[in-house]
Design a protein around this motif. Structure first.
Motif, mmCIF file in Angstrom:
data_model
loop_
_atom_site.group_PDB
_atom_site.id
_atom_site.type_symbol
_atom_site.label_atom_id
_atom_site.label_comp_id
_atom_site.label_asym_id
_atom_site.label_seq_id
_atom_site.Cartn_x
_atom_site.Cartn_y
_atom_site.Cartn_z
ATOM 1 N N LEU A 57 -47.781 -32.576 -15.811
ATOM 2 C CA LEU A 57 -48.400 -33.239 -16.952
ATOM 3 C C LEU A 57 -49.328 -32.249 -17.647
ATOM 4 O O LEU A 57 -50.266 -31.739 -17.045
ATOM 5 N N SER A 59 -51.430 -31.443 -21.543
ATOM 6 C CA SER A 59 -51.966 -32.197 -22.670
ATOM 7 C C SER A 59 -52.759 -31.299 -23.615
ATOM 8 O O SER A 59 -53.363 -30.308 -23.200
ATOM 9 N N ARG A 66 -56.298 -36.188 -24.391
ATOM 10 C CA ARG A 66 -56.821 -36.128 -23.016
ATOM 11 C C ARG A 66 -56.895 -37.512 -22.391
ATOM 12 O O ARG A 66 -56.487 -37.716 -21.234
ATOM 13 N N ALA A 69 -53.403 -38.893 -21.695
ATOM 14 C CA ALA A 69 -52.834 -38.244 -20.507
ATOM 15 C C ALA A 69 -53.481 -38.751 -19.228
ATOM 16 O O ALA A 69 -52.816 -38.901 -18.188
ATOM 17 N N GLY A 73 -52.050 -39.882 -15.506
ATOM 18 C CA GLY A 73 -52.536 -39.255 -14.282
ATOM 19 C C GLY A 73 -52.993 -40.274 -13.255
ATOM 20 O O GLY A 73 -52.771 -40.115 -12.046
ATOM 21 N N VAL A 80 -53.925 -33.049 -14.736
ATOM 22 C CA VAL A 80 -53.570 -32.753 -16.127
ATOM 23 C C VAL A 80 -54.078 -31.363 -16.494
ATOM 24 O O VAL A 80 -55.258 -31.049 -16.308
ATOM 25 N N HIS A 82 -54.962 -29.020 -19.524
ATOM 26 C CA HIS A 82 -55.296 -29.176 -20.940
ATOM 27 C C HIS A 82 -55.172 -27.835 -21.660
ATOM 28 O O HIS A 82 -55.636 -26.813 -21.150
#
Length: 215
Positions: A57, A59, A66, A69, A73, A80, A82
């Motif tokens: 995953l 983002s 965020r 996502a 999660g 995640v 980022h």
């Protein structure tokens, strides 16, 4: 879409609703939060996407992506990653303006963009430049997938369009042929004999208006 599909898959998931979406304001890289409805959209969609058993995953680092996502999660246990590279198109002076205001203040620029010409909206990025920064993030994540794995990419309507166009090897003049994504809906690419192919587009809901397509 079946989990039994062969080869890697990429799910491009647009963030949930924001107040600027409802007001038809061009967000671009402005960091706007989700509305309560946007949070609910993310929670509902996360439950559906969890059924695909995603492996990774990633983002955009803007909070609307965020927070979207984070809901996936929570239900999958995935962390995640980022990335600034997955942000929405920077649109300079257009950001924060409504469509009506943009038409009034930048009529020639708006008309050129509406006709599919390459335009630095508000002095910002070209669509190809957005793809240049976003696609490498996605391909690097794909390299980390297990065999037949699934990657979920949480991003923005305009940026997702550029990534689809680039990965499908389409000429940029044709990228606008992709219809917009509704909030918290997604598109899916899978591997075919000649490279990536589009498996689904704007999936995850009954047809709804696309609000703030490039935001």
């Amino acid at each position: 879409m079946s989990r039994a599909a062969r080869g890697p898959r990429i799910v491009f998931w647009r963030h949930g609703q924001t107040a600027w979406n409802l007001e038809s304001r061009f967000q671009g890289s402005t960091d706007i939060p989700l509305t309560e409805q946007g949070v609910e959209q993310a929670r509902r969609s996360a439950r559906l996407l969890a059924g695909l058993q995603p492996d990774l995953l990633v983002s955009s680092d803007l909070q609307r992506a965020r927070h979207t996502a984070a809901e996936l999660g929570k239900v999958t246990g995935l962390g995640v990653d980022h990335h600034e590279g997955l942000r929405e198109t920077y649109a300079g002076a257009w950001q924060g303006l409504t469509n009506t205001e943009i038409r009034a203040r930048f009529p020639e620029q708006f008309d050129a963009w509406a006709q599919g010409e390459p335009v630095r909206r508000g002095g910002g990025e070209l669509a190809t430049e957005v793809a240049d920064r976003a696609v490498p993030v996605v391909l690097a994540a794909v390299e980390k997938l297990p065999e037949d794995g699934t990657l979920v990419v949480v991003s923005h309507g305009g940026t997702i369009r550029t990534m689809l166009g680039r990965l499908l090897d389409l000429d940029p003049v044709h990228w606008e042929r992709f219809g917009g994504l509704s909030n918290c809906c997604w598109s899916v690419l899978g591997q075919g004999a000649r490279g990536w192919r589009l498996l689904e587009h704007n999936a995850g809901t009954l047809p709804q208006p696309v609000i703030g397509d490039e935001t």
